[in-house]
Motif scaffolding. Structure first.
Motif, PDB file in Angstrom:
ATOM      1  N   VAL A  40       0.862  -1.186   0.000  1.00 13.96           N
ATOM      2  CA  VAL A  40       0.000   0.000   0.000  1.00 13.96           C
ATOM      3  C   VAL A  40       0.897   1.234   0.000  1.00 13.96           C
ATOM      4  CG1 VAL A  40      -1.745   1.319   1.267  1.00 13.96           C
ATOM      5  CG2 VAL A  40      -1.857  -1.192   1.251  1.00 13.96           C
ATOM      6  N   ILE A  41       0.588   2.164  -0.910  1.00  9.43           N
ATOM      7  CA  ILE A  41       1.342   3.417  -0.970  1.00  9.43           C
ATOM      8  C   ILE A  41       0.413   4.530  -0.488  1.00  9.43           C
ATOM      9  CG2 ILE A  41       2.706   4.973  -2.423  1.00  9.43           C
ATOM     10  CD1 ILE A  41       2.870   2.639  -4.477  1.00  9.43           C
ATOM     11  N   GLY A  42       0.777   5.164   0.584  1.00  8.67           N
ATOM     12  CA  GLY A  42      -0.002   6.291   1.109  1.00  8.67           C
ATOM     13  C   GLY A  42       0.508   7.576   0.475  1.00  8.67           C
ATOM     14  N   VAL A  43      -0.255   8.068  -0.509  1.00  9.94           N
ATOM     15  CA  VAL A  43       0.171   9.229  -1.299  1.00  9.94           C
ATOM     16  C   VAL A  43      -0.483  10.488  -0.726  1.00  9.94           C
ATOM     17  CG1 VAL A  43       0.076  10.286  -3.601  1.00  9.94           C
ATOM     18  CG2 VAL A  43       0.314   7.794  -3.377  1.00  9.94           C
ATOM     19  N   ASP A  44       0.304  11.527  -0.512  1.00  8.98           N
ATOM     20  CA  ASP A  44      -0.295  12.801  -0.085  1.00  8.98           C
ATOM     21  C   ASP A  44       0.642  13.941  -0.462  1.00  8.98           C
ATOM     22  OD1 ASP A  44      -2.816  13.160   2.150  1.00  8.98           O
ATOM     23  OD2 ASP A  44      -1.619  14.944   1.708  1.00  8.98           O
ATOM     24  N   ILE A  45       0.059  15.124  -0.602  1.00 12.03           N
ATOM     25  CA  ILE A  45       0.875  16.301  -0.926  1.00 12.03           C
ATOM     26  C   ILE A  45       1.295  17.056   0.334  1.00 12.03           C
ATOM     27  CG2 ILE A  45      -0.079  16.701  -3.228  1.00 12.03           C
ATOM     28  CD1 ILE A  45      -1.855  18.915  -1.869  1.00 12.03           C
ATOM     29  N   ASP A  46       0.730  16.677   1.462  1.00 16.16           N
ATOM     30  CA  ASP A  46       0.972  17.416   2.700  1.00 16.16           C
ATOM     31  C   ASP A  46       2.007  16.661   3.541  1.00 16.16           C
ATOM     32  OD1 ASP A  46       0.857  18.599   5.229  1.00 16.16           O
ATOM     33  OD2 ASP A  46      -1.276  19.103   5.013  1.00 16.16           O
ATOM     34  N   PRO A  47       3.196  17.249   3.713  1.00 13.90           N
ATOM     35  CA  PRO A  47       4.258  16.551   4.458  1.00 13.90           C
ATOM     36  C   PRO A  47       3.843  16.181   5.875  1.00 13.90           C
ATOM     37  CG  PRO A  47       5.101  18.566   3.434  1.00 13.90           C
ATOM     38  CD  PRO A  47       3.620  18.583   3.239  1.00 13.90           C
ATOM     39  N   ARG A  48       2.899  16.929   6.447  1.00 11.49           N
ATOM     40  CA  ARG A  48       2.464  16.601   7.812  1.00 11.49           C
ATOM     41  C   ARG A  48       1.778  15.237   7.843  1.00 11.49           C
ATOM     42  NH1 ARG A  48      -1.235  21.676   9.056  1.00 11.49           N
ATOM     43  NH2 ARG A  48      -2.034  20.916   7.056  1.00 11.49           N
ATOM     44  N   PHE A  49       1.007  14.932   6.810  1.00 10.27           N
ATOM     45  CA  PHE A  49       0.351  13.622   6.781  1.00 10.27           C
ATOM     46  C   PHE A  49       1.343  12.514   6.439  1.00 10.27           C
ATOM     47  CE2 PHE A  49      -3.575  16.202   6.252  1.00 10.27           C
ATOM     48  CZ  PHE A  49      -4.185  15.776   7.430  1.00 10.27           C
ATOM     49  N   ILE A  50       2.336  12.851   5.617  1.00 14.29           N
ATOM     50  CA  ILE A  50       3.386  11.867   5.326  1.00 14.29           C
ATOM     51  C   ILE A  50       4.102  11.489   6.631  1.00 14.29           C
ATOM     52  CG2 ILE A  50       5.589  11.507   4.124  1.00 14.29           C
ATOM     53  CD1 ILE A  50       3.188  11.477   2.202  1.00 14.29           C
ATOM     54  N   SER A  51       4.470  12.493   7.418  1.00 15.58           N
ATOM     55  CA  SER A  51       5.137  12.224   8.696  1.00 15.58           C
ATOM     56  C   SER A  51       4.219  11.452   9.630  1.00 15.58           C
ATOM     57  CB  SER A  51       5.540  13.537   9.392  1.00 15.58           C
ATOM     58  OG  SER A  51       6.393  14.255   8.578  1.00 15.58           O
ATOM     59  N   PHE A  52       2.955  11.831   9.630  1.00 16.77           N
ATOM     60  CA  PHE A  52       1.995  11.142  10.510  1.00 16.77           C
ATOM     61  C   PHE A  52       1.928   9.657  10.153  1.00 16.77           C
ATOM     62  CE2 PHE A  52      -2.049   9.547  11.936  1.00 16.77           C
ATOM     63  CZ  PHE A  52      -2.249  10.155  13.164  1.00 16.77           C
ATOM     64  N   MET A  53       1.764   9.379   8.854  1.00 14.65           N
ATOM     65  CA  MET A  53       1.663   7.963   8.434  1.00 14.65           C
ATOM     66  C   MET A  53       2.967   7.214   8.720  1.00 14.65           C
ATOM     67  SD  MET A  53      -0.625   7.909   4.956  1.00 14.65           S
ATOM     68  CE  MET A  53       0.098   9.297   4.090  1.00 14.65           C
ATOM     69  N   ASP A  54       4.111   7.898   8.520  1.00 19.52           N
ATOM     70  CA  ASP A  54       5.394   7.241   8.820  1.00 19.52           C
ATOM     71  C   ASP A  54       5.493   6.904  10.307  1.00 19.52           C
ATOM     72  OD1 ASP A  54       6.404   7.120   6.239  1.00 19.52           O
ATOM     73  OD2 ASP A  54       7.375   9.084   6.362  1.00 19.52           O
ATOM     74  N   SER A  55       4.951   7.777  11.146  1.00 18.28           N
ATOM     75  CA  SER A  55       5.032   7.527  12.590  1.00 18.28           C
ATOM     76  C   SER A  55       4.069   6.419  13.011  1.00 18.28           C
ATOM     77  CB  SER A  55       4.780   8.811  13.386  1.00 18.28           C
ATOM     78  OG  SER A  55       3.468   9.270  13.165  1.00 18.28           O
ATOM     79  N   VAL A  56       3.008   6.225  12.247  1.00 20.07           N
ATOM     80  CA  VAL A  56       2.110   5.091  12.525  1.00 20.07           C
ATOM     81  C   VAL A  56       2.752   3.795  12.045  1.00 20.07           C
ATOM     82  CG1 VAL A  56      -0.110   4.024  11.954  1.00 20.07           C
ATOM     83  CG2 VAL A  56       0.000   6.483  12.431  1.00 20.07           C
ATOM     84  N   LYS A  57       3.373   3.872  10.876  1.00 23.52           N
ATOM     85  CA  LYS A  57       3.964   2.662  10.273  1.00 23.52           C
ATOM     86  C   LYS A  57       4.915   1.947  11.239  1.00 23.52           C
ATOM     87  CE  LYS A  57       7.234   1.368   6.672  1.00 23.52           C
ATOM     88  NZ  LYS A  57       7.871   1.699   5.406  1.00 23.52           N
ATOM     89  N   VAL A  58       5.754   2.711  11.932  1.00 21.99           N
ATOM     90  CA  VAL A  58       6.755   2.063  12.789  1.00 21.99           C
ATOM     91  C   VAL A  58       6.124   1.366  13.987  1.00 21.99           C
ATOM     92  CG1 VAL A  58       8.616   3.613  12.093  1.00 21.99           C
ATOM     93  CG2 VAL A  58       7.237   4.192  14.112  1.00 21.99           C
TER      94      VAL A  58
END
Ligand SMILES: C[S@@+](CC[C@H](N)C(=O)[O-])C[C@H]1O[C@@H](n2cnc3c(N)ncnc32)[C@H](O)[C@@H]1O
Length: 243
Positions: free
Chosen positions: A111-129
């Motif tokens: 699954v690729i979580g695509v977004d233009i907002d870096p805040r959501f990218i960081s949020f998803m990365d912090s959930v992933k771990v």
């Protein structure tokens, strides 16, 4: 408890994805609705209308993760529309907190979580771990551009837009760019708010009608397989395929 811990707790305990139901079972909406969620009208308070890159982040996270969503958006039913995802790569375009992306992880190859907002990218990365190791390997984030989901050629077999399609400008061109990142026969699922005054979602003037979505998909070369205006009270569901 910080917001990421709360989010992971909700995914594991509330949605029952990683522990209770097993990988192949569709997420059930009903038990969650009965046990924890308030009645739908409890959301009739005025909500912030989210805008790309704007708004108070905590409010956006709270809005995207609101407990009542499981009742009106039925994520388990929605995901079941995609059928068998084993061996498939799914791109969640405008993934936000990963409300759908993380529910898809146990079912897909990637699954690729695509977004233009870096805040959501960081949020998803912090959930992933916080996910079990086998699921971490199946999930990645992708910081995209407003006019390009930044998929590699034929990278995804499925693309979903949940509550996101209306945010895209020049949508026909966007869909054509997206198509390059999809395999032949790939599915595109678009879910967005009906044009009525609803207790949830943005104001009517921000919405794209179902007929407009169908028109834009066809213009971009996709074949609309199904357009459903009934399964969800507040939203339509469009499933298309790349020819
Ligand atoms: C209302 S949220 C929906 C988030 C998620 N799909 C969900 O259902 O919870 C819309 C998301 O789309 C993202 N977005 C807006 N424009 C976008 C674009 N052109 N490409 C990718 N993502 C975009 C926003 O940053 C935001 O995270």
């Amino acid at each position: 408890m910080n917001r990421v811990s709360l989010f992971v707790t909700l995914i594991f305990a509330g949605a029952g994805l990683f522990g209770c139901q097993g990988e192949s079972a569709p997420a059930s909406d009903a038990p969650m609705a009965r046990e924890t969620a308030p009645p739908p009208m409890a959301t009739s308070v005025e909500r912030p209308v989210p805008r790309p890159g704007g708004g108070n982040f905590e409010n956006l996270v709270a809005d995207y993760e609101s407990k009542d969503r499981v009742i009106w958006q039925k994520p388990g039913m929605v995901i079941s529309i995609l059928g068998e995802l084993d061996g498939k790569t799914v791109a969640d375009i405008g993934a936000g907190t990963g409300y759908f992306a993380f529910r898809l992880v146990p079912r897909a190859k990637k699954v690729i979580g695509v977004d233009i907002d870096p805040r959501f990218i960081s949020f998803m990365d912090s959930v992933k771990v916080r996910l079990p190791v086998q699921y971490q390997a199946r999930f990645e984030t992708r910081l995209a551009k407003t006019d390009d989901p930044m998929l590699k050629p034929e990278e995804a077999d499925v693309a979903i837009f949940v509550n996101t399609y209306a945010y895209i400008s020049n949508r026909e061109q966007y869909l054509k760019t997206l198509a390059k990142g999809l395999t032949t026969g790939a599915q595109v699922l678009i879910i967005d708010f009906k044009k009525n005054s609803l207790p949830v979602g943005p104001s009517d003037n921000f919405k794209v009608s179902l007929s407009q979505v169908e028109k834009e998909l066809a213009a971009a070369g996709f074949e609309v397989a199904n357009a459903d205006n009934e399964a969800l009270d507040y939203q339509y569901i469009v499933l298309a395929t790349k020819k």
